[in-house]
Design a protein around this motif. Structure first.
Motif, PDB file in Angstrom:
ATOM      1  N   SER A 172      40.053  66.170  26.698  1.00 13.42           N
ATOM      2  CA  SER A 172      40.116  65.359  27.295  1.00 13.42           C
ATOM      3  C   SER A 172      40.382  63.888  27.848  1.00 13.42           C
ATOM      4  O   SER A 172      41.674  64.239  29.065  1.00 13.42           O
ATOM      5  N   HIS A 175      44.011  65.490  28.670  1.00 13.58           N
ATOM      6  CA  HIS A 175      44.304  65.819  29.788  1.00 13.58           C
ATOM      7  C   HIS A 175      44.609  64.758  30.795  1.00 13.58           C
ATOM      8  O   HIS A 175      45.790  64.175  31.647  1.00 13.58           O
ATOM      9  N   GLY A 176      44.018  63.193  30.550  1.00 12.50           N
ATOM     10  CA  GLY A 176      43.431  62.388  31.563  1.00 12.50           C
ATOM     11  C   GLY A 176      45.074  61.558  31.622  1.00 12.50           C
ATOM     12  O   GLY A 176      45.880  61.153  32.055  1.00 12.50           O
ATOM     13  N   SER A 178      47.751  62.872  30.006  1.00 10.55           N
ATOM     14  CA  SER A 178      49.262  63.305  31.037  1.00 10.55           C
ATOM     15  C   SER A 178      49.659  63.256  32.154  1.00 10.55           C
ATOM     16  O   SER A 178      50.367  63.118  32.474  1.00 10.55           O
ATOM     17  N   ARG A 179      48.438  63.127  32.882  1.00 10.55           N
ATOM     18  CA  ARG A 179      48.207  63.485  34.213  1.00 10.55           C
ATOM     19  C   ARG A 179      48.570  61.954  34.584  1.00 10.55           C
ATOM     20  O   ARG A 179      49.026  61.967  36.161  1.00 10.55           O
ATOM     21  N   ALA A 180      47.924  60.795  33.820  1.00  8.68           N
ATOM     22  CA  ALA A 180      48.616  59.969  34.417  1.00  8.68           C
ATOM     23  C   ALA A 180      50.241  59.790  34.055  1.00  8.68           C
ATOM     24  O   ALA A 180      50.642  58.013  34.724  1.00  8.68           O
ATOM     25  N   GLY A 181      50.960  60.445  33.428  1.00 13.68           N
ATOM     26  CA  GLY A 181      52.414  60.820  33.058  1.00 13.68           C
ATOM     27  C   GLY A 181      52.767  60.301  31.852  1.00 13.68           C
ATOM     28  O   GLY A 181      54.026  59.563  31.587  1.00 13.68           O
ATOM     29  N   GLY A 205      47.747  68.822  27.250  1.00 15.44           N
ATOM     30  CA  GLY A 205      49.184  68.637  27.821  1.00 15.44           C
ATOM     31  C   GLY A 205      49.642  67.783  26.529  1.00 15.44           C
ATOM     32  O   GLY A 205      51.021  66.694  27.544  1.00 15.44           O
ATOM     33  N   SER A 332      38.938  62.875  31.230  1.00 15.03           N
ATOM     34  CA  SER A 332      40.524  63.379  32.573  1.00 15.03           C
ATOM     35  C   SER A 332      41.103  62.423  33.756  1.00 15.03           C
ATOM     36  O   SER A 332      41.955  63.265  34.122  1.00 15.03           O
ATOM     37  N   ASP A 333      40.217  61.777  34.014  1.00 11.85           N
ATOM     38  CA  ASP A 333      40.917  60.567  34.920  1.00 11.85           C
ATOM     39  C   ASP A 333      41.966  60.017  35.045  1.00 11.85           C
ATOM     40  O   ASP A 333      42.147  59.564  33.470  1.00 11.85           O
ATOM     41  N   PRO A 334      42.629  60.018  35.357  1.00  9.80           N
ATOM     42  CA  PRO A 334      44.074  59.339  34.951  1.00  9.80           C
ATOM     43  C   PRO A 334      44.371  58.043  35.161  1.00  9.80           C
ATOM     44  O   PRO A 334      44.251  56.862  33.858  1.00  9.80           O
TER      45      PRO A 334
END
Length: 353
Positions: A172, A175-176, A178-181, A205, A332-334
């Protein structure tokens, strides 16, 4: 090594386990039954009876159904799994057990009462090469890399026990971030060989994913303190190489397990990490675990795991240890993941001793 020649095609026809994924099987041409196995030795075995592990996790991740009479190739190793088996490397090539679905041959000493008996296997012989050397996983381990000069943030996920939610926590967070770049690599430095945890990190990710099987071990149970440190530090170096912002490291089992306890208390390992997220099943376990880590000077950032599924349990933890309890959605929150990991100080590179 004395022994007999392997018939052409026999190795290719056998079901080969995840633990053997780095092995060059073109080297396997002989079988021997004349010596005691060592941890990491590759064995061709026949399934005698199917028990708890009714499927063998293959090198490519497929879970292959096992039938009595199947020939499989697995690696010898110990196992420490309170929810499943306690097992050791046997001192001969007599009948033994499939102690893990990822491909670990061992002699089971005890099992959790909820579990069936292990799958029983009959070793046919240890695999060897043309020069008479037994094939061992360590022969196919990753080469050492020079310690990176850069300093990615290194976050460790530890927990109270098996099934506390460590892998879910790690994936998790990956994922967070990775979502943030951010560029994230991840790995598991102790445990029993299995691809499920690694593929969870890939799916989340992570750009590079490694574990102790890449360092030549079917399992880390029973390794010496120096071996445990070497495996963990080598994997941190591997995962920190290149253009990486964050490295997420999972440590298997609970903090009371011998190898886990040693690694978390190791000053060399501590010098490489920036924070710990602790996964727990309940509030009491979370409080005891966080205090155990703090007593050893480890910077605990948050609590996660199974306890995070209960708002009431989460409040108990926050009241007891003064840390946030973060569930899957938070990790998981970026924005929250970046705030948790990227505002930490990065330790200066410490000399290896």
């Amino acid at each position: 090594m004395t022994g007999t020649d392997l018939k052409p095609g026999r190795v290719a026809a056998a079901k080969r386990a995840f633990t053997t994924r780095r092995v060059d099987f073109s080297l396997a041409c002989r079988l021997t039954t004349k010596c005691a196995p060592l941890a990491g030795d590759l064995v061709l075995a026949r399934v005698e009876s199917v028990g708890l592990h009714a499927r063998l996790e293959s090198r490519d991740g497929r879970r292959c159904k096992l039938y009595p009479g199947d020939e499989i190739i697995v690696a010898f190793g110990a196992r420490y799994a309170p929810d499943q088996f306690e097992a050791v490397v046997p001192d001969d090539l007599g009948p033994c057990d499939l102690a893990a679905g990822g491909g670990v041959a061992a002699r089971v000493l005890s099992r959790h009462s909820k579990n069936m008996k292990p799958t029983r296997i009959i070793p046919i012989g240890l695999l060897g090469d043309a020069e008479g050397r037994i094939l061992n996983l360590r022969r196919f381990a990753l080469n050492d890399v020079q310690r990176p000069t850069g300093n990615p943030v290194v976050i460790v996920v530890a927990g109270t026990s098996m099934n506390a939610g460590k892998t879910t926590t790690a994936s998790s967070l990956v994922h967070g971030l990775s979502r943030a770049g951010l560029k994230v690599s991840a790995g598991k430095v102790t445990g029993t060989g299995s691809g499920g945890d690694l593929w969870s990190l890939v799916d989340a990710g992570a750009r590079t994913v490694l574990d102790f099987t890449d360092m030549g071990h079917a399992s880390t149970a029973g390794l010496t303190p120096l071996e445990i440190e070497y495996v963990a530090l080598s994997l941190v170096d591997q995962l920190s190489s290149g253009d990486v912002d964050v490295v997420i490291i999972e440590i298997a089992d609970g903090v009371l397990q011998k190898e886990t306890a040693h690694l978390l208390a190791s000053s060399r390992f501590q010098s490489r990490l920036n924070g710990v997220i602790f996964a727990a099943g309940d509030a009491m376990g979370a409080a005891a675990g966080v205090n155990w880590l703090r007593d050893r000077g480890l910077p605990v950032l948050a609590v996660s795991g199974v306890v995070s599924a209960s708002p009431l349990g989460g409040r108990e933890v926050e009241d007891a240890v003064g840390l946030p309890v973060l569930g899957i959605s938070s990790l998981s929150d970026p924005v929250l993941a970046t705030k948790l990991c990227m505002t930490l100080p990065v330790f200066a590179t410490a000399p290896l001793i």
